[in-house]
Design an enzyme around this catalytic site. Sequence first.
Site, PDB file in Angstrom:
ATOM      1  N   CYS A 188      39.875  31.081  31.779  1.00  0.00           N
ATOM      2  CA  CYS A 188      40.082  31.799  30.520  1.00  0.00           C
ATOM      3  C   CYS A 188      39.159  31.313  29.418  1.00  0.00           C
ATOM      4  O   CYS A 188      39.117  31.910  28.335  1.00  0.00           O
ATOM      5  CB  CYS A 188      41.542  31.679  30.095  1.00  0.00           C
ATOM      6  SG  CYS A 188      42.640  32.713  31.094  1.00  0.00           S
ATOM      7  N   ASP A 208      43.340  40.966  34.154  1.00  0.00           N
ATOM      8  CA  ASP A 208      42.697  39.709  33.795  1.00  0.00           C
ATOM      9  C   ASP A 208      41.807  39.277  34.957  1.00  0.00           C
ATOM     10  O   ASP A 208      42.206  39.376  36.119  1.00  0.00           O
ATOM     11  CB  ASP A 208      43.739  38.624  33.514  1.00  0.00           C
ATOM     12  CG  ASP A 208      43.260  37.643  32.446  1.00  0.00           C
ATOM     13  OD1 ASP A 208      42.086  37.229  32.538  1.00  0.00           O
ATOM     14  OD2 ASP A 208      44.037  37.280  31.557  1.00  0.00           O
ATOM     15  N   GLY A 227      42.025  48.251  44.839  1.00  0.00           N
ATOM     16  CA  GLY A 227      41.146  47.479  43.968  1.00  0.00           C
ATOM     17  C   GLY A 227      39.737  48.021  43.973  1.00  0.00           C
ATOM     18  O   GLY A 227      39.486  49.150  44.403  1.00  0.00           O
TER      19      GLY A 227
END
Length: 354
Positions: free
Chosen positions: A21, A72, A143
Amino acid sequence: MTPSDQQQEPRLTSLAHGGGCGCKIAPGLLSGILRDTRAMPIPEALLVGIETSDDAAVYLLNETQALVATTDFFMPVVDDPHDFGRIAATNAISDVYAMGATPIMALALVGMPINVLSPETIGRVLDGGASICREAGIPIAGGHSIDSVEPIYGLVAMGLVDPALLKKNSGARPGDVLVLGKPLGVGVMSAALKQGALDPAGYARMIDTTTRLNRPGPELARLEGVHALTDVTGFGLGGHALEMARGSGSDLALDWRAVPLLEGVRDLAERGFVTGASGRNWASYGQGIALSADMSELDRALLSDPQTSGGLLVACAPDAVDQVLGIFAAQGFAAAAPIGQILDRSDTPRVILR
């Protein structure tokens, strides 16, 4: 690719300009990028959008169900491909839990330098993510993949929540106590790991915290005394606390001495293992934080340390604190601790360190 070729593969973290992150665009820059999108028309069924920088979008389906959707992804924070996949998947699913929702499925987002990494290595990343989804009880239902310069992996994660139990990051009330579910320090540990200075015990602690699903979220949301939830990720405790303060229109106080840190993190930070993202975070939102007189530059760096797959931050009524801590403890979050409170309403909400 032969076994000898595989042995010559570069470290995953060496292929990324940032990791975990800590790759997030700094809050100040992101706000400028998104400025024009805030003027877009908002359908009545969209219960949560980008207005308060919440953890996920929420769309009303019917009187008892709302869809929670988030995504994310990031570059490697560790070199082990299976661990990288596990961390990225845990981090993505966390945003569903942070809304008080139960995850139902995920889609994989994959970008890999296919001429640099072997199919076996890429497969281990995906297997790591799939193992966390199995642990969460959800399928990876699809995906998308691309050939990219840097390794990238993450999820689109979706969940369901009763709209009456939805917990936003903006629902905190004056007098609420703040409880943090996981210790801080993942950014510091990742910086040490990248420079070969994190010992095996430290690595084990890092993996344990970053792959621990924030399962308490839905149970916490069912408590009447819980008013707001978010998770602490790339903007650090300081940034996400400031988002909660601004969203609720109140000042927020943090007792820095009560904030839990992962074992060994302060020592690593004192040795200089601080991420560049910590400085970028502070440059973006530091004007909204009032530090106490006894806080050092090191403390400031830890306050803005980017957390990958960090803990839940809960705002609850004082008489609900024991219940909140009990839920955390029952699900394996022994380090959860009260770290502050919501103060009075303010026209210019800020975070005040005590």
